[in-house]
Design a protein around this motif. Sequence first.
Motif, PDB file in Angstrom:
ATOM      1  N   THR A  66       5.826  -9.095  -6.833  1.00  0.00           N
ATOM      2  CA  THR A  66       5.283 -10.586  -7.043  1.00  0.00           C
ATOM      3  C   THR A  66       4.866 -11.634  -6.368  1.00  0.00           C
ATOM      4  O   THR A  66       4.334 -11.763  -5.839  1.00  0.00           O
ATOM      5  CB  THR A  66       5.576 -10.598  -8.601  1.00  0.00           C
ATOM      6  OG1 THR A  66       5.470  -9.421  -9.203  1.00  0.00           O
ATOM      7  CG2 THR A  66       4.071 -12.325  -8.919  1.00  0.00           C
ATOM      8  N   LEU A  67       6.698 -12.042  -5.882  1.00  0.00           N
ATOM      9  CA  LEU A  67       6.734 -12.887  -4.983  1.00  0.00           C
ATOM     10  C   LEU A  67       5.881 -13.214  -3.440  1.00  0.00           C
ATOM     11  O   LEU A  67       5.805 -13.379  -2.953  1.00  0.00           O
ATOM     12  CB  LEU A  67       8.436 -13.515  -4.638  1.00  0.00           C
ATOM     13  CG  LEU A  67       8.220 -13.981  -3.747  1.00  0.00           C
ATOM     14  CD1 LEU A  67       7.558 -16.117  -4.095  1.00  0.00           C
ATOM     15  CD2 LEU A  67      10.321 -14.814  -3.579  1.00  0.00           C
ATOM     16  N   LEU A  68       5.605 -11.332  -3.017  1.00  0.00           N
ATOM     17  CA  LEU A  68       5.856 -11.393  -1.661  1.00  0.00           C
ATOM     18  C   LEU A  68       4.404 -11.361  -1.595  1.00  0.00           C
ATOM     19  O   LEU A  68       3.936 -11.462  -0.469  1.00  0.00           O
ATOM     20  CB  LEU A  68       6.709  -9.578  -1.462  1.00  0.00           C
ATOM     21  CG  LEU A  68       8.030  -9.778  -1.288  1.00  0.00           C
ATOM     22  CD1 LEU A  68       8.197  -8.631  -0.845  1.00  0.00           C
ATOM     23  CD2 LEU A  68       8.306 -10.742  -0.135  1.00  0.00           C
ATOM     24  N   GLN A  69       3.592 -10.607  -2.786  1.00  0.00           N
ATOM     25  CA  GLN A  69       2.472 -10.312  -2.765  1.00  0.00           C
ATOM     26  C   GLN A  69       1.838 -12.203  -2.624  1.00  0.00           C
ATOM     27  O   GLN A  69       0.696 -12.271  -2.324  1.00  0.00           O
ATOM     28  CB  GLN A  69       2.058  -9.896  -4.113  1.00  0.00           C
ATOM     29  CG  GLN A  69       1.785  -8.306  -4.116  1.00  0.00           C
ATOM     30  CD  GLN A  69       2.543  -7.675  -5.515  1.00  0.00           C
ATOM     31  OE1 GLN A  69       1.416  -8.234  -5.749  1.00  0.00           O
ATOM     32  NE2 GLN A  69       1.653  -6.626  -5.172  1.00  0.00           N
ATOM     33  N   ALA A  70       2.481 -12.734  -3.410  1.00  0.00           N
ATOM     34  CA  ALA A  70       2.342 -14.057  -3.700  1.00  0.00           C
ATOM     35  C   ALA A  70       2.340 -15.354  -1.875  1.00  0.00           C
ATOM     36  O   ALA A  70       1.380 -15.957  -1.340  1.00  0.00           O
ATOM     37  CB  ALA A  70       2.534 -15.290  -4.250  1.00  0.00           C
TER      38      ALA A  70
END
Length: 305
Positions: A66-70
């Motif tokens: 989720t962090l990487l996608q953000a």
Amino acid sequence: MSSNILSDPDLTVSLRVQGPDNPTESGCLYVIATPIGHLEDLSARATRLLDEVDWIAAEDTRHSQTLLQALGLKTPLISLHEHNEAARTQTLLPRLQAGEVGALISDAGTPLINDPGYTLVRSLRQANVPVVPVPGPSAVIAALSAAGLPTDRFAYEGFLPAKAGKRQQALKALLRETRTLVFYESPHRLLASLQAMAECFPERELVVAKELTKRFEAFVSGLSPEVHQWFCDHPETVRGEFVLMLSGADSKRSEAEDGCDLEALIDAMLAQGLPVKQIAEILTLATEHKKKALYQWVQTRKDRA
């Protein structure tokens, strides 16, 4: 023992010189702090490195994805948690030695602070593989910075034991500690830990930081019995992540002599049917504790009986 450690034939000293983002070897591991809530707390350097490394070892790959996608990043993720860290270390070490560059992150904050990573980092150090810290968010430091308690000296104690007896024993061992004490706590054990602190440290200032950098961030402070009572009166707030900060012992007093040892005396007077107010008045005359704190302490003991 020789005063010069380099002259001791039985002592092996490994010296390495490396600079940030410029390790002495092509392979290295970056230990990267990630946000504890607010995405904007991630540094530009951390973002760049998360994009440049060959892979990222993460405590929970779903959470980290989720962090990487953000961030718009597609760096491969590898799971590394408390149950597989030893095995992962055995597979990641040779890859780093072969020249790969990796990153280690936790679900939130600085890795290794009550999170996995110690086994990996220590093994890499022993194998002379560079480990480079990329500092950033830390719940412990963030909480202390805004708590209003002394920060020149503090002791981080992690989580208190889950069982009541061991929890009480752990707190009693800290009665003489003069440094500010810092603990992590989960919502399902918060009230029990606050109650234990109220009983052992009735006159200490306690600050509870809740949901740091998030929408419902809050600081609750007061004497430990007051803070415990506030959360009892506001059960809807007992959710999220908590940092508990307790003021240290007064070096001029010995709380070990009149702190938790008063519990037996309070229980004895309660067993004899004495009113809470009268017990507090008696103990105010016999000790250096304040009447208000003693009243709350006695009331808490009575409610538990």
